[in-house]
Design a protein around this motif. Structure first.
Motif, mmCIF file in Angstrom:
data_model
loop_
_atom_site.group_PDB
_atom_site.id
_atom_site.type_symbol
_atom_site.label_atom_id
_atom_site.label_comp_id
_atom_site.label_asym_id
_atom_site.label_seq_id
_atom_site.Cartn_x
_atom_site.Cartn_y
_atom_site.Cartn_z
ATOM 1 N N LYS A 9 2.162 4.181 8.157
ATOM 2 C CA LYS A 9 2.285 3.209 9.312
ATOM 3 C C LYS A 9 1.957 1.858 8.824
ATOM 4 N N THR A 10 0.912 1.729 8.098
ATOM 5 C CA THR A 10 0.475 0.464 7.445
ATOM 6 C C THR A 10 1.498 0.031 6.494
ATOM 7 N N VAL A 11 2.089 0.693 5.869
ATOM 8 C CA VAL A 11 3.180 0.360 4.711
ATOM 9 C C VAL A 11 4.175 -0.119 5.284
ATOM 10 N N GLU A 12 4.837 0.452 6.355
ATOM 11 C CA GLU A 12 5.797 0.090 7.208
ATOM 12 C C GLU A 12 5.521 -1.337 7.774
ATOM 13 N N LYS A 13 4.203 -1.413 8.290
ATOM 14 C CA LYS A 13 4.222 -2.836 8.892
ATOM 15 C C LYS A 13 4.215 -3.775 7.721
ATOM 16 N N ILE A 14 3.472 -3.560 6.703
ATOM 17 C CA ILE A 14 3.549 -4.526 5.514
ATOM 18 C C ILE A 14 4.756 -5.040 5.205
#
Length: 121
Positions: free
Chosen positions: A96-101
């Motif tokens: 989820k964090t990777v996608e947002k970054i």
């Protein structure tokens, strides 16, 4: 690959689901590292397809949902329920964090220094 079953000496669905979640988290981080290398090699970071990142997050979300279902069906678990839930939630946060970054990096039209991201990815 390090196997949790060998460590605990049990063959259990929870360990299989945690390993599957860890694999999806690793896949998303590998995709992120490849994305950063691609962006660093090109002069512009626009036009990025986020499909792979979205798919890894969705797979991890399905795994987390299965984990929650199995926890609700099982009376005795090999680890504490809270620990399994915490591990599952932490593994879900990675894709989820990777996608947002990646979304935010693809929106920014300017050049972002990639060295720090590449080192940490």
């Amino acid at each position: 690959m390090f196997s949790l079953r060998k460590l605990m000496g049990k063959d259990d669905k929870f360990f299989d689901l945690l390993e599957a979640g860890a694999e999806e988290a690793k896949t998303s981080v590998d995709l992120f590292a490849a994305y950063l290398k691609k962006v660093a090699a090109s002069s512009s970071g626009g036009g990025v397809a986020l499909d792979d990142f979205i798919q890894t997050r969705r797979k991890e979300k399905r795994i987390r949902h299965l984990m929650t279902e199995e926890l609700s069906k099982t009376f005795v678990t090999p680890l504490e329920r809270e620990d399994i839930e915490a591990l599952s939630a932490s593994l879900y946060r990675i894709p989820k964090t990777v996608e947002k970054i990646v979304e935010r990096l693809s929106i920014y039209p300017g050049r972002i220094t990639q060295e720090g991201f590449i080192r940490q990815a």
